[in-house]
Design a protein around this motif. Structure first.
Motif, short mmCIF file in Angstrom:
data_model
loop_
_atom_site.label_atom_id
_atom_site.label_comp_id
_atom_site.label_asym_id
_atom_site.label_seq_id
_atom_site.Cartn_x
_atom_site.Cartn_y
_atom_site.Cartn_z
N ARG A 196 -4.17 -3.18 -4.91
CA ARG A 196 -2.81 -3.69 -4.95
C ARG A 196 -2.66 -4.90 -4.03
O ARG A 196 -3.18 -4.92 -2.92
CB ARG A 196 -1.82 -2.61 -4.51
CG ARG A 196 -1.88 -1.37 -5.35
CD ARG A 196 -0.94 -0.28 -4.87
NE ARG A 196 -1.06 -0.06 -3.44
CZ ARG A 196 -0.06 0.31 -2.63
NH1 ARG A 196 1.13 0.52 -3.12
NH2 ARG A 196 -0.26 0.48 -1.34
N PHE A 197 -1.92 -5.89 -4.53
CA PHE A 197 -1.59 -7.05 -3.71
C PHE A 197 -0.31 -7.68 -4.23
O PHE A 197 0.08 -7.47 -5.38
CB PHE A 197 -2.75 -8.06 -3.67
CG PHE A 197 -3.26 -8.51 -5.00
CD1 PHE A 197 -2.79 -9.69 -5.58
CD2 PHE A 197 -4.23 -7.78 -5.68
CE1 PHE A 197 -3.27 -10.11 -6.81
CE2 PHE A 197 -4.72 -8.20 -6.90
CZ PHE A 197 -4.24 -9.37 -7.47
N LEU B 12 4.18 -7.33 -7.47
CA LEU B 12 3.09 -6.45 -7.09
C LEU B 12 2.09 -6.45 -8.23
O LEU B 12 2.46 -6.21 -9.38
CB LEU B 12 3.60 -5.02 -6.85
CG LEU B 12 2.52 -3.96 -6.64
CD1 LEU B 12 1.72 -4.22 -5.37
CD2 LEU B 12 3.14 -2.57 -6.62
N ASP C 283 -4.08 2.16 -3.99
CA ASP C 283 -3.36 3.35 -4.42
C ASP C 283 -4.42 4.30 -4.97
O ASP C 283 -5.09 3.98 -5.96
CB ASP C 283 -2.34 2.99 -5.49
CG ASP C 283 -1.61 4.20 -6.05
OD1 ASP C 283 -1.86 5.34 -5.60
OD2 ASP C 283 -0.77 3.99 -6.95
N LEU D 229 -2.49 -5.09 -0.02
CA LEU D 229 -2.05 -3.74 0.35
C LEU D 229 -3.22 -2.76 0.25
O LEU D 229 -4.20 -3.03 -0.46
CB LEU D 229 -0.93 -3.30 -0.59
CG LEU D 229 0.30 -4.19 -0.62
CD1 LEU D 229 1.23 -3.79 -1.76
CD2 LEU D 229 1.03 -4.12 0.71
N ARG E 76 0.15 -10.90 0.39
CA ARG E 76 -0.21 -9.70 1.14
C ARG E 76 -1.17 -8.84 0.31
O ARG E 76 -0.96 -8.64 -0.88
CB ARG E 76 1.05 -8.90 1.45
CG ARG E 76 0.82 -7.75 2.37
CD ARG E 76 2.13 -7.22 2.90
NE ARG E 76 1.86 -6.07 3.74
CZ ARG E 76 2.69 -5.09 3.94
NH1 ARG E 76 3.89 -5.12 3.38
NH2 ARG E 76 2.38 -4.08 4.70
#
Length: 140
Positions: free
Chosen positions: A69-70, A81, A61, A58, A56
């Protein structure tokens, strides 16, 4: 019999040379096992290198230092993460679920599997720092 033993030793040495596919796979499994042990023991502040699959991507941030982020799944099934500081390193381009990602960074425990950060050079030059590699390109 002795000649056969010598041949087996030589072949074993050749197959364990760095850069062989089997060696990379074994190193990745060892790293994944080390990360699993760190998770089980709730350890943090451990420098790690591993390979996993992006499951995923993300949103960034944007609080404080910006981080891409992934989430990566290791061969053990553990998820991590990855928080890649894009104020200190280039953004990982065209990252998608299913991509294989190798990384070096500092592991910090959390209940969801952990976080890997410091995937960039140390701006003060005091430590080696980390990196992310995707499709043969390294981001640091």
């Amino acid at each position: 019999m002795v000649a056969l033993a010598i041949v087996a030793l030589v072949l074993g040495a050749i197959l364990s040379l760095p850069g062989r596919d089997g060696d990379r796979s074994q190193a990745s499994e060892t790293s994944a096992a080390r990360l699993q042990a760190a998770f089980d023991a709730r350890q943090s502040d451990i420098w790690v290198e591993a390979t996993g699959e992006v499951v995923r991507v993300l949103p960034d941030d944007l609080e404080g230092s910006r981080h891409q982020r992934f989430i990566v799944r290791l061969r053990t099934g553990q998820t991590l993460l990855v928080a890649h500081n894009i104020d200190l390193a280039p953004r990982v381009a065209l990252l998608s679920p299913g991509d294989e990602v190798s990384f070096r960074g500092e592991y910090a425990w959390n209940a969801k599997g952990g976080v890997v950060h410091w995937t960039h050079r140390d701006p003060s030059g005091r430590q080696v720092g980390g990196w992310i590699e995707v499709n043969g390109r390294q981001y640091r």
